[in-house]
Write an enzyme that holds these catalytic residues in place. Structure first.
Site, PDB file in Angstrom:
ATOM      1  CG  ASP A 190      -0.018  -2.297  -7.337  1.00 24.32           C
ATOM      2  OD1 ASP A 190       0.028  -3.513  -7.089  1.00 24.32           O
ATOM      3  OD2 ASP A 190       0.996  -1.583  -7.400  1.00 24.32           O
ATOM      4  CG  HIS A 195       1.252  -2.721  -1.863  1.00 28.84           C
ATOM      5  ND1 HIS A 195       2.318  -1.964  -1.457  1.00 28.84           N
ATOM      6  CD2 HIS A 195       1.495  -3.067  -3.160  1.00 28.84           C
ATOM      7  CE1 HIS A 195       3.173  -1.840  -2.467  1.00 28.84           C
ATOM      8  NE2 HIS A 195       2.698  -2.504  -3.502  1.00 28.84           N
ATOM      9  CB  ILE A 210       5.426  -0.979   2.145  1.00 24.38           C
ATOM     10  CG1 ILE A 210       5.429  -1.633   0.755  1.00 24.38           C
ATOM     11  CG2 ILE A 210       6.410  -1.673   3.084  1.00 24.38           C
ATOM     12  CD1 ILE A 210       6.756  -1.508   0.025  1.00 24.38           C
ATOM     13  N   GLY A 213       4.434   2.515  -3.956  1.00 19.62           N
ATOM     14  CA  GLY A 213       5.272   3.636  -4.381  1.00 19.62           C
ATOM     15  C   GLY A 213       4.485   4.664  -5.171  1.00 19.62           C
TER      16      GLY A 213
END
Length: 287
Positions: A190, A195, A210, A213
């Site tokens: 990802d 990120h 961040i 998830g």
């Protein structure tokens, strides 16, 4: 250009074949914190040592994932401003530490939250062994498309909520993340700039980069396995969550678990004063 419901709903997503080895599995496990010692200084070697390696089961969520189709401008999706909303995996068979899989993905539905309120896109993916075509897992994921509401679609919620009980939790565990956690996790495939690029993250409304998830989701699987499945990854049969607030790399995740019945666990995850995962539901197989 507004989102074209019929176009997206019927978007042809090619089957994806992916080969993975023990190095990929160890890297994924490290990305969901398997190498971080617990409060007693213990590291579960099954997740980090090739001699006895087992994957954290949520690795199924990244195998054959192939979400890059959403980045194609022809889809009419505003790909520059989307975040993961919910995730569910149902395991039909244990995931091997190495092998080859085929993923078959389709758009299940797109829900319209209204103009200026965004939309929810739900995909369904089945993961199969390439040799023999045994189904390993069924994966559903939803993405919040922040800029794509108001196209005129249904606003019905994708699925009912599963709130945590109001009583005190039956079990609790704290799991630290590393400052570089997102940089490790992204190596499992990802590469969304949210990120890794602080400027991009701030531009779309976050304080900084961040944690993915799905990385927090993997931490949740490890918490459930440790506290509700007697440490046996193969007993985890289903794991559902809603991503409610961001997690910043380096924060400690605190999981509260409630035993609803013999096979059902409710849980929430907090990062600081934020509920990061809500509507947590886990199904556990009998030993």
């Amino acid at each position: 250009m507004p989102l074209d419901y019929d176009l997206v709903k019927a978007w042809p997503i090619a089957d994806m074949r992916q080969r993975f080895d023990v190095r990929d599995t160890m890297l994924y496990n490290l990305g969901v914190g398997a190498g971080i010692p617990d409060e007693d200084g213990h590291v579960d070697l099954r997740f980090v040592w090739e001699r006895r390696l087992v994957p954290v089961p949520t690795m199924a969520a990244v195998l054959g994932e192939g979400a890059s189709w959403m980045l194609d401008p022809a889809t009419t999706i505003s790909a520059g401003n989307m975040v993961h909303a919910e995730q569910s995996v149902i395991w039909h068979a244990p995931l091997p530490a190495s092998g080859e899989v085929i993923a078959r993905t389709a758009v299940e539905e797109i829900y319209d939250k209204g103009a200026d309120r965004g939309a929810i896109l739900v995909t369904r993916r089945t993961l199969h062994e390439a040799d023999g075509d045994r189904t390993l897992a069924t994966i559903r994921g939803s993405v919040f498309l922040r800029e794509d509401g108001g196209f005129g679609g249904s606003a019905i919620a994708p699925k009912p909520a599963f709130p945590a009980p109001s009583r005190p939790p039956d079990r609790r565990i704290a799991m630290p993340t590393r400052p570089e956690q997102a940089l490790i996790y992204r190596l499992s495939g990802d590469y969304y700039p949210l990120h890794v690029d602080p400027e991009f993250a701030r531009r779309i409304g976050f304080d900084g980069t961040i944690l993915h998830g799905l990385a927090t989701y993997g931490f949740a699987a490890r918490a459930i396995i440790a506290l509700a499945a007697e440490g046996d990854p193969e007993r985890l049969a289903q794991l559902d969550v809603r991503f409610s607030a961001p997690v910043y790399p380096g924060e400690t995740l605190e999981f509260d678990l409630w035993q609803v019945d013999r096979s059902t666990v409710a849980f929430v995850c907090r990062a600081g004063n934020r509920v990061a995962l809500s509507n947590g539901l886990a199904k556990i197989r009998a030993s």
